[in-house]
Design a protein around this motif. Structure first.
Motif, PDB file in Angstrom:
ATOM      1  N   LEU A 146      26.038 -15.519  -1.076  1.00 58.37           N
ATOM      2  CA  LEU A 146      24.625 -15.325  -0.755  1.00 58.37           C
ATOM      3  C   LEU A 146      23.828 -16.622  -0.900  1.00 58.37           C
ATOM      4  CD1 LEU A 146      23.803 -11.830  -2.306  1.00 58.37           C
ATOM      5  CD2 LEU A 146      23.766 -12.457   0.120  1.00 58.37           C
ATOM      6  N   LYS A 147      24.230 -17.476  -1.822  1.00 59.54           N
ATOM      7  CA  LYS A 147      23.525 -18.746  -2.018  1.00 59.54           C
ATOM      8  C   LYS A 147      23.595 -19.633  -0.775  1.00 59.54           C
ATOM      9  CE  LYS A 147      23.979 -19.062  -7.053  1.00 59.54           C
ATOM     10  NZ  LYS A 147      24.558 -19.824  -8.191  1.00 59.54           N
ATOM     11  N   LEU A 148      24.623 -19.452   0.022  1.00 55.06           N
ATOM     12  CA  LEU A 148      24.748 -20.194   1.278  1.00 55.06           C
ATOM     13  C   LEU A 148      24.333 -19.355   2.479  1.00 55.06           C
ATOM     14  CD1 LEU A 148      28.200 -21.837   0.514  1.00 55.06           C
ATOM     15  CD2 LEU A 148      26.011 -23.011   0.566  1.00 55.06           C
ATOM     16  N   TRP A 149      24.615 -18.053   2.406  1.00 52.98           N
ATOM     17  CA  TRP A 149      24.341 -17.156   3.529  1.00 52.98           C
ATOM     18  C   TRP A 149      22.850 -16.996   3.781  1.00 52.98           C
ATOM     19  CZ3 TRP A 149      27.069 -15.418   7.405  1.00 52.98           C
ATOM     20  CH2 TRP A 149      26.720 -14.256   8.079  1.00 52.98           C
ATOM     21  N   ILE A 150      22.068 -16.882   2.707  1.00 56.92           N
ATOM     22  CA  ILE A 150      20.625 -16.676   2.871  1.00 56.92           C
ATOM     23  C   ILE A 150      19.951 -17.873   3.545  1.00 56.92           C
ATOM     24  CG2 ILE A 150      18.435 -16.373   1.633  1.00 56.92           C
ATOM     25  CD1 ILE A 150      19.924 -14.579  -0.337  1.00 56.92           C
ATOM     26  N   PRO A 151      20.170 -19.122   3.060  1.00 55.08           N
ATOM     27  CA  PRO A 151      19.558 -20.265   3.765  1.00 55.08           C
ATOM     28  C   PRO A 151      20.015 -20.384   5.213  1.00 55.08           C
ATOM     29  CG  PRO A 151      20.334 -20.927   1.598  1.00 55.08           C
ATOM     30  CD  PRO A 151      20.867 -19.554   1.840  1.00 55.08           C
ATOM     31  N   LEU A 152      21.290 -20.070   5.464  1.00 59.68           N
ATOM     32  CA  LEU A 152      21.793 -20.135   6.836  1.00 59.68           C
ATOM     33  C   LEU A 152      21.081 -19.127   7.722  1.00 59.68           C
ATOM     34  CD1 LEU A 152      23.854 -21.253   8.903  1.00 59.68           C
ATOM     35  CD2 LEU A 152      25.448 -19.483   8.112  1.00 59.68           C
ATOM     36  N   LEU A 153      20.929 -17.901   7.242  1.00 60.91           N
ATOM     37  CA  LEU A 153      20.230 -16.881   8.020  1.00 60.91           C
ATOM     38  C   LEU A 153      18.775 -17.260   8.274  1.00 60.91           C
ATOM     39  CD1 LEU A 153      21.405 -13.388   6.662  1.00 60.91           C
ATOM     40  CD2 LEU A 153      21.853 -14.386   8.914  1.00 60.91           C
ATOM     41  N   VAL A 154      18.120 -17.794   7.241  1.00 60.20           N
ATOM     42  CA  VAL A 154      16.716 -18.192   7.389  1.00 60.20           C
ATOM     43  C   VAL A 154      16.584 -19.265   8.452  1.00 60.20           C
ATOM     44  CG1 VAL A 154      14.775 -19.326   6.240  1.00 60.20           C
ATOM     45  CG2 VAL A 154      16.041 -17.521   5.057  1.00 60.20           C
ATOM     46  N   TRP A 155      17.432 -20.285   8.387  1.00 61.65           N
ATOM     47  CA  TRP A 155      17.354 -21.396   9.326  1.00 61.65           C
ATOM     48  C   TRP A 155      17.665 -20.943  10.752  1.00 61.65           C
ATOM     49  CZ3 TRP A 155      14.830 -25.386  10.226  1.00 61.65           C
ATOM     50  CH2 TRP A 155      15.302 -26.450  10.982  1.00 61.65           C
ATOM     51  N   LEU A 156      18.699 -20.106  10.905  1.00 57.59           N
ATOM     52  CA  LEU A 156      19.040 -19.603  12.235  1.00 57.59           C
ATOM     53  C   LEU A 156      17.937 -18.707  12.788  1.00 57.59           C
ATOM     54  CD1 LEU A 156      22.848 -18.784  11.805  1.00 57.59           C
ATOM     55  CD2 LEU A 156      21.838 -20.663  13.133  1.00 57.59           C
ATOM     56  N   THR A 157      17.285 -17.949  11.915  1.00 57.91           N
ATOM     57  CA  THR A 157      16.181 -17.099  12.357  1.00 57.91           C
ATOM     58  C   THR A 157      15.009 -17.941  12.852  1.00 57.91           C
ATOM     59  OG1 THR A 157      16.813 -15.370  10.781  1.00 57.91           O
ATOM     60  CG2 THR A 157      14.575 -15.284  11.653  1.00 57.91           C
ATOM     61  N   VAL A 158      14.708 -19.013  12.136  1.00 54.54           N
ATOM     62  CA  VAL A 158      13.631 -19.920  12.561  1.00 54.54           C
ATOM     63  C   VAL A 158      13.949 -20.514  13.928  1.00 54.54           C
ATOM     64  CG1 VAL A 158      12.490 -22.111  12.062  1.00 54.54           C
ATOM     65  CG2 VAL A 158      12.856 -20.450  10.230  1.00 54.54           C
ATOM     66  N   ILE A 159      15.196 -20.943  14.117  1.00 57.32           N
ATOM     67  CA  ILE A 159      15.599 -21.531  15.399  1.00 57.32           C
ATOM     68  C   ILE A 159      15.507 -20.496  16.512  1.00 57.32           C
ATOM     69  CG2 ILE A 159      17.548 -22.475  16.693  1.00 57.32           C
ATOM     70  CD1 ILE A 159      18.422 -23.888  14.150  1.00 57.32           C
ATOM     71  N   ALA A 160      16.051 -19.292  16.260  1.00 57.28           N
ATOM     72  CA  ALA A 160      16.040 -18.245  17.288  1.00 57.28           C
ATOM     73  C   ALA A 160      14.612 -17.828  17.627  1.00 57.28           C
ATOM     74  CB  ALA A 160      16.847 -17.042  16.804  1.00 57.28           C
ATOM     75  N   PHE A 161      13.759 -17.701  16.609  1.00 58.83           N
ATOM     76  CA  PHE A 161      12.372 -17.306  16.847  1.00 58.83           C
ATOM     77  C   PHE A 161      11.645 -18.375  17.663  1.00 58.83           C
ATOM     78  CE2 PHE A 161       7.948 -16.424  15.855  1.00 58.83           C
ATOM     79  CZ  PHE A 161       7.911 -15.040  15.881  1.00 58.83           C
TER      80      PHE A 161
END
Length: 227
Positions: free
Chosen positions: A101-116
């Motif tokens: 989760l320590k890596l998964w959460i930042p990855l999801l946040v960053w990918l969400t910002v890019i996709a949005f």
């Protein structure tokens, strides 16, 4: 014809194939069970750009589930009389849920910002080449994330050390990165052309392929970065 040992369990090709199928089905079922709350909510979401943050939230349980599955597949017993994939999966979940989760959460946040940003690109006023740049950064993040997922599932590094190693191997082992890219393209194509549920239903074989393609990364990490 498979050979039968003293234990009564075969040791031939057919028996090994049966053991692999048993392991894959067990790990697949446990992965889907672990991630089911988020996946079920994801299926109910309207596929609108405004729901991207909610979709990312739904994908949170998937990170630990993938990590536990990788752990179980990597540690699957070669002794055909000692098949305990469920035990290995639960051990992997216990060991790796928080590190993943320590890596998964930042990855999801960053990918969400890019996709949005990409889905609302016309409103940003940025030049068109920025969209290509963002898409390239997003692809790079996915490749990095795959390496990081393998490393955090199999080794007990600190999160920042895992992140650095994943970035290092991204360029160090081009063949492994290319294998990851091929799996991501296959996953995206199967979801886009067939059904969005297919990658989830084939998660265990895809993760086994990821481990196979990451052999050099795993071997070098074990040799050069562990005591």
């Amino acid at each position: 014809m498979s050979t039968v040992g003293a234990s009564g369990f075969g040791t031939g090709t057919l028996s090994r194939a049966s053991a692999l199928v048993h392991t894959l089905l067990t790990v697949e079922a446990l992965l889907l069970l672990t991630a089911s709350p988020g996946l079920a909510a994801l299926l109910l979401l309207d596929p609108a750009p405004a729901n991207l943050p909610l979709a990312a939230l739904c994908l949170l349980p998937l990170g630990p589930a993938l990590s536990a599955a990788l752990y179980a597949l990597h540690h699957r017993s070669r002794d055909l009389t000692e098949l305990h994939p469920a035990r290995a999966y639960l051990r992997g979940l216990r060991l790796n849920a928080v590190p993943a989760l320590k890596l998964w959460i930042p990855l999801l946040v960053w990918l969400t910002v890019i996709a949005f940003t990409l889905t609302h690109f016309s409103a940003t006023g940025l030049p068109g080449w920025w969209a290509l740049l963002l898409a390239a950064v997003g692809a790079g993040c996915l490749l990095w994330g795959a390496h990081a997922l393998v490393l955090t599932s199999l080794f007990a590094f600190r999160a920042r050390d895992t992140a650095r190693l994943a970035a290092y191997f991204l360029f160090r082992h081009g063949r492994a990165t290319l294998a990851v890219a091929s799996l991501l393209v296959l996953t995206a194509a199967s979801a886009g052309l067939l059904t969005e549920a297919l990658p989830a239903l084939l998660a265990a074989p895809l993760l086994l392929s990821l481990l196979h393609g990451s052999r050099q990364v795993i071997a070098e990490t074990r040799k050069d970065f562990t005591a």
